[in-house]
Design an enzyme around this catalytic site. Structure first.
Site, short mmCIF file in Angstrom:
data_model
loop_
_atom_site.label_atom_id
_atom_site.label_comp_id
_atom_site.label_asym_id
_atom_site.label_seq_id
_atom_site.Cartn_x
_atom_site.Cartn_y
_atom_site.Cartn_z
N LEU A 22 0.88 -1.14 0.14
CA LEU A 22 0.01 0.04 -0.01
C LEU A 22 0.91 1.27 -0.08
CD1 LEU A 22 -2.71 0.89 2.57
CD2 LEU A 22 -0.70 2.39 2.62
N ASN A 23 0.68 2.23 -0.84
CA ASN A 23 1.08 3.74 -0.52
C ASN A 23 0.05 4.63 -0.22
OD1 ASN A 23 1.88 2.75 -3.27
ND2 ASN A 23 2.19 5.06 -3.67
N ASP A 24 0.09 5.65 -1.36
CA ASP A 24 -0.89 6.70 -0.99
C ASP A 24 -2.24 6.59 -0.78
OD1 ASP A 24 1.46 7.62 -2.08
OD2 ASP A 24 0.71 8.53 -3.74
N GLN A 40 -3.30 3.58 -3.04
CA GLN A 40 -2.42 2.77 -4.12
C GLN A 40 -2.02 1.46 -3.55
OE1 GLN A 40 -0.52 4.41 -7.09
NE2 GLN A 40 -2.66 4.74 -6.93
N TYR A 83 -2.32 5.37 -11.07
CA TYR A 83 -1.62 6.35 -10.02
C TYR A 83 -2.53 6.94 -9.31
CZ TYR A 83 3.38 4.89 -11.08
OH TYR A 83 4.53 4.49 -11.40
N SER A 84 -1.76 7.80 -8.41
CA SER A 84 -3.04 8.60 -7.17
C SER A 84 -3.78 9.59 -7.96
CB SER A 84 -2.05 9.28 -6.35
OG SER A 84 -1.37 8.47 -5.50
N ASP A 145 -1.18 12.88 -10.02
CA ASP A 145 -1.92 12.97 -8.99
C ASP A 145 -2.89 14.08 -8.79
OD1 ASP A 145 -0.16 11.29 -8.32
OD2 ASP A 145 1.23 12.66 -7.11
C1 FRU Z 1 3.67 9.20 -4.23
C2 FRU Z 1 3.37 8.74 -5.65
C3 FRU Z 1 2.45 9.59 -6.50
C4 FRU Z 1 2.13 8.79 -7.45
C5 FRU Z 1 2.09 7.19 -6.67
C6 FRU Z 1 2.35 5.87 -7.60
O1 FRU Z 1 3.97 8.20 -3.16
O2 FRU Z 1 4.91 8.61 -6.12
O3 FRU Z 1 3.22 10.60 -7.07
O4 FRU Z 1 0.89 8.70 -8.06
O5 FRU Z 1 2.80 7.46 -5.75
O6 FRU Z 1 2.13 4.74 -6.51
#
Ligand code: FRU
Length: 443
Positions: A22-24, A40, A83-84, A145
């Site tokens: 997991l990220n954003d 994400q 992506y985000s 984003d």
């Molecule tokens: C930030 C980022 C965003 C991008 C996403 C990809 O952590 O780099 O800029 O959309 O993660 O996973």
């Protein structure tokens, strides 16, 4: 591939995927009776990959139910990652605006795309994606984003970017007559050289008449760890103006906080923020022990032009029992500790140790300076901040996640520290402390 068993610790009340990376946080919103949080996700490995949009929903921002993926990287324009991005309700439908990431032989392309849903669960990408195919001329291919919002007259999106001089910047777009028609307006802000080569995850909002821009700069000189941090700018982003002279304020003083996003909660009339409980680069080292998580929801407040990030009041409903802490005591690793200094000049110290991991986390306050120090198998960190007066501290612990709120969010420290199992507590100085065991929040 099912990889859950590789992970040693799971969280109790933080949003976290059942498996994978997991990220954003993405697409935060309230829609047709429920709060929705997307994020994400790479469901196939404990590391970044082609991003999907994971999805959880909730009626109370405490109990989260996992939903099917909202977006999958299954089109040419997003084949290397959805992506985000963000969400908006339009004509009774929920729209997601996100970045399609596509690798090219020697570079990559990022374009802005839309998907919509009638029920908030099943999403369909629009047929004329990408709706913004290319960045403005003065922006490199780092163009991602989108954060979408509406005012009384128009619908706008801010999109993160990099100038041709390698400075972070925020591009403002306005939607035309139809959702696939977007016009570039201008820059909202451009980074000074020291403030990062790319500004990711922009967010723009107004609270009590002041306007704020949040960005997550990549390559920021003063950012501490790895050149990543998340900051806000307050300013008059008046309509023909690009903010270049600005003051950057760190949103969180911890080591593991990145890519925050906010949304307007129409039910309780407040702005709520979630962030990624992690930091690019560092996260990879921790993967064998922990999967990714989002921070707790925080209420964004404006106090004389400065933002406060307070714990959501409803988090108190997670408490199952309460005890006054003795100078030597124990608590579970899924607890909240609420500390009140006896008077404004109180010096105090609270130390938490985990026998299982041999790790330790400490908060001390002396001479109007607070110091957070912790060590575990990955790090040995010491951070401090001048604070004239500490009236209350709340520390949330969840299997190795620590979120400290000082004075109702005047300062926050978000850190991972391997505080696992029954935890030993030591308190000295003029401090009263209570501990609450917290119940599970994620299904
Ligand atoms: C930030 C980022 C965003 C991008 C996403 C990809 O952590 O780099 O800029 O959309 O993660 O996973």
């Amino acid at each position: 591939m099912f990889i859950k068993d590789e992970v040693k610790y799971r969280y109790n009340y933080h949003i976290s995927p059942k498996q994978g990376w997991l990220n954003d946080p993405n697409g935060l919103c309230w829609f047709k009776g429920k709060y929705h949080v997307f994020f994400q996700s790479n469901p196939f490995a404990n590391q970044p990959g082609k991003s999907y949009w994971g999805h959880v929903s909730s009626e109370n921002l405490l109990d989260w139910q996992e939903e099917d993926f909202a977006l999958r990287p299954d089109q040419d324009y997003d084949c290397d990652g959805c992506y985000s991005g963000s969400a908006i309700e339009l004509n009774d439908k929920l729209f997601l605006m996100y970045t399609g990431h596509q690798n090219l032989s020697d570079s990559y392309k990022e374009s802005q795309c839309l998907a919509f849903s009638e029920d908030g669960i099943n999403f369909q990408k629009v047929s004329n994606n990408p709706v913004i195919e290319n960045p403005p001329e003065d922006n490199t291919n780092r163009f991602r984003d989108p954060k979408i919002w509406k005012n009384e007259k128009n619908i706008y999106a801010v999109i993160g970017g990099e100038s041709k001089e390698n400075r972070g910047q925020v591009n403002l777009y306005r939607m035309g007559e139809t959702f696939d028609n977007w016009q570039y307006q201008r820059k909202l802000a451009i980074a000074q050289k020291k403030d990062g080569i790319m500004w990711e995850c922009p967010d723009y909002f107004e609270i009590e008449g002041d306007t704020f821009l949040i960005v997550s700069p990549k390559g920021m000189q003063d950012a501490g760890i790895n050149g990543f941090a998340s900051v806000y700018l307050q300013g008059d982003f008046g309509f023909n103006q690009t903010l270049e002279g600005y003051e950057l304020n760190l949103i969180d003083l911890g080591q593991d906080f990145y890519a925050p996003q906010t949304f307007w909660d129409p039910i309780e009339k407040r702005r709520i923020m979630f962030a990624w409980f992690g930091m690019p680069g560092l996260q990879e080292q921790e993967l064998k022990k922990q999967v990714g998580a989002l921070t707790l929801p925080r209420v964004v407040k404006n106090k004389n032009g400065k933002l406060l990030f307070a714990p959501l009041p409803e988090l108190q409903q997670l408490r199952t029992d309460e005890k006054a802490l003795l100078p030597f005591d124990t608590i579970e690793d899924y607890s909240e500790i609420r500390m009140t200094p006896l008077n404004r000049h109180s010096n105090f110290l609270l130390r938490i140790t985990s026998k299982i991991e041999g790790s330790s986390y400490q908060i001390s306050y002396q001479d109007q300076k607070i110091e957070i120090s912790f060590f575990d198998s990955l790090r040995n960190v010491r951070q401090s901040q001048k604070i004239d007066k500490v009236s209350e501290l709340r520390l949330f612990l969840d299997s190795g996640l620590t979120e400290l709120f000082i004075n109702d969010g005047q300062h926050t420290f978000t850190n991972k520290c391997e505080l696992i199992g029954t935890l030993a507590i030591e308190i000295s100085g003029q401090l009263q402390a209570k501990a609450y065991t917290l119940r599970k929040g994620i299904q």
